[in-house]
Design an enzyme around this catalytic site. Structure first.
Site, mmCIF file in Angstrom:
data_model
loop_
_atom_site.group_PDB
_atom_site.id
_atom_site.type_symbol
_atom_site.label_atom_id
_atom_site.label_comp_id
_atom_site.label_asym_id
_atom_site.label_seq_id
_atom_site.Cartn_x
_atom_site.Cartn_y
_atom_site.Cartn_z
ATOM 1 N N ASN A 1 45.789 9.701 -112.255
ATOM 2 C CA ASN A 1 45.404 8.253 -112.522
ATOM 3 C C ASN A 1 46.100 7.916 -113.754
ATOM 4 O OD1 ASN A 1 44.070 6.214 -114.172
ATOM 5 N ND2 ASN A 1 42.116 6.238 -112.903
ATOM 6 N N HIS B 1 46.051 5.052 -118.287
ATOM 7 C CA HIS B 1 46.252 5.201 -119.710
ATOM 8 C C HIS B 1 47.541 5.113 -120.218
ATOM 9 C CE1 HIS B 1 42.269 4.892 -120.313
ATOM 10 N NE2 HIS B 1 41.814 6.268 -119.459
ATOM 11 N N HIS C 1 43.406 1.747 -111.527
ATOM 12 C CA HIS C 1 42.049 0.841 -111.534
ATOM 13 C C HIS C 1 42.385 -0.513 -112.162
ATOM 14 C CE1 HIS C 1 37.628 0.575 -112.901
ATOM 15 N NE2 HIS C 1 37.930 -0.335 -112.503
ATOM 16 N N ARG D 1 41.099 -3.479 -113.345
ATOM 17 C CA ARG D 1 39.755 -3.797 -113.841
ATOM 18 C C ARG D 1 39.804 -5.649 -114.025
ATOM 19 N NH1 ARG D 1 36.947 0.590 -116.616
ATOM 20 N NH2 ARG D 1 35.308 -1.003 -117.076
ATOM 21 N N ARG E 1 42.661 -4.827 -118.757
ATOM 22 C CA ARG E 1 42.784 -4.237 -119.837
ATOM 23 C C ARG E 1 43.924 -3.405 -119.861
ATOM 24 N NH1 ARG E 1 37.320 -0.521 -120.657
ATOM 25 N NH2 ARG E 1 36.207 -2.647 -120.221
ATOM 26 N N GLU F 1 41.396 1.872 -107.364
ATOM 27 C CA GLU F 1 40.095 2.006 -107.719
ATOM 28 C C GLU F 1 39.753 0.272 -108.243
ATOM 29 O OE1 GLU F 1 38.999 4.070 -111.188
ATOM 30 O OE2 GLU F 1 39.765 6.017 -110.207
ATOM 31 N N THR G 1 34.653 3.918 -116.675
ATOM 32 C CA THR G 1 33.376 3.822 -115.559
ATOM 33 C C THR G 1 32.264 4.695 -115.980
ATOM 34 O OG1 THR G 1 35.301 3.749 -114.120
ATOM 35 C CG2 THR G 1 33.066 3.750 -113.041
ATOM 36 N N GLU H 1 33.623 9.755 -103.664
ATOM 37 C CA GLU H 1 34.280 10.443 -104.668
ATOM 38 C C GLU H 1 33.014 10.887 -105.669
ATOM 39 O OE1 GLU H 1 37.287 8.669 -107.105
ATOM 40 O OE2 GLU H 1 36.758 10.196 -108.529
ATOM 41 N N HIS I 1 36.035 12.381 -112.674
ATOM 42 C CA HIS I 1 35.815 11.645 -114.098
ATOM 43 C C HIS I 1 35.555 12.967 -114.927
ATOM 44 C CE1 HIS I 1 34.438 8.679 -116.708
ATOM 45 N NE2 HIS I 1 34.914 7.831 -115.888
HETATM 46 N N1 PXP Z 1 37.398 8.739 -110.662
HETATM 47 C C1 PXP Z 1 37.137 7.314 -110.941
HETATM 48 C C2 PXP Z 1 36.133 6.704 -110.089
HETATM 49 C C3 PXP Z 1 37.213 6.650 -112.140
HETATM 50 O O1 PXP Z 1 36.924 5.144 -112.534
HETATM 51 C C4 PXP Z 1 38.076 7.299 -113.204
HETATM 52 C C5 PXP Z 1 38.285 6.844 -114.526
HETATM 53 O O2 PXP Z 1 39.210 5.782 -114.209
HETATM 54 C C6 PXP Z 1 38.454 8.767 -112.872
HETATM 55 C C7 PXP Z 1 38.257 9.214 -111.752
HETATM 56 C C8 PXP Z 1 39.535 9.637 -113.979
HETATM 57 O O3 PXP Z 1 38.601 9.991 -114.777
HETATM 58 P P1 PXP Z 1 39.258 10.432 -116.093
HETATM 59 O O4 PXP Z 1 40.172 9.482 -116.770
HETATM 60 O O5 PXP Z 1 38.426 10.961 -117.149
HETATM 61 O O6 PXP Z 1 40.033 11.761 -115.771
#
Ligand code: PXP
Length: 238
Positions: A7, A10, A43, A45, A49, A70, A101, A150, A190
């Protein structure tokens, strides 16, 4: 063996801190793929952001593995997904005031989820539901026609002591077993990092780990390629 989907939200968070053009999540995604990542996740949003519409459109053209979008199950997002057609959509709950999330989907919102799943699948998009590790939620996901669930690992990641950690792991285990029995495909994510992922990599039912923050946090210090390769090495030990 489980796959790693990275992901890159960030990377966009740092860019948006200055509303500039760098660092670019598109470049980060390409480096992650070159390092061995088997999927890219963003994601989009409602408040934009971090990830912007431009990122989605370019990543759709440049990601060579699999793009997983996402998003909340809103009309706006469903329209964007059907126009862009990522390989996969993961439906997540979304609150404006949250930092990330916070929990799995409220699976009792069946008509809304069913409509979203049907519309997306009609356009050839695989649909995953981000759910709390509850067998009941897994069963509802199956009934709604999701391709994947998931499993939310956030409470496990946030556990304050060994007993709590074991308790959360066993909740995840039960949800995974239920999903496997119901022939749902299984992702997990997550809060996973280079330490807490270790017990999960031994579970063959998990098809893919979705990891963002810990990889990007490490990438800031050691580089994206090394951060992705180090996570992949842990997953491959499983
Ligand atoms: N899965 C989902 C559905 C999420 O919303 C997120 C955060 O964007 C993640 C996984 C990844 O989480 P993390 O950034 O804590 O690894």
């Amino acid at each position: 063996m489980a796959k790693l989907a990275v992901n890159v939200d960030h990377i966009a968070t740092v860019r948006q801190a200055r509303r500039t053009i760098e660092p670019d999540p598109v470049v980060a995604a390409a480096i992650a793929e070159l390092a061995g990542a088997e999927g890219i996740i963003i994601h989009l949003r409602e408040d934009r952001r971090h990830i912007q519409d431009r990122d989605l459109h370019i990543l759709k053209q440049t990601v060579k593995t699999k793009l997983n979008l996402e998003m909340a199950a809103t009309e706006e997002m469903i329209r964007i997904a059907c126009q862009t057609k990522p390989e996969m959509v993961t439906l997540v709950p979304e609150k404006r005031e949250e930092l990330t999330t916070e929990g799995g989907l409220d699976i009792s919102r069946k008509p809304l989820l069913k409509k979203a799943i049907t519309t997306l699948k009609k356009d050839g998009i695989l649909v995953s539901l981000f759910i709390n590790p509850e067998p009941a939620d897994v069963k509802v996901s199956r009934g709604l026609g999701a391709d994947f669930v998931e499993i939310h690992t956030g409470r496990y990641a946030d556990a304050q002591n060994e007993a709590e950690k074991e308790q959360e792991l066993s909740r995840i285990r039960k949800a995974v077993e239920t999903a496997h029995r119901l022939k749902l495909r299984i992702n997990a994510g997550h809060g996973l990092n280079y330490i807490n992922i270790k017990p999960l990599v031994a579970w063959p039912e998990i098809e893919e780990f979705s990891i963002g923050h810990s990889i990007i946090a490490r990438a800031v210090l050691v580089g994206m390629e090394r951060a992705v390769k180090e996570m992949l090495a842990l997953i491959r030990q499983g």
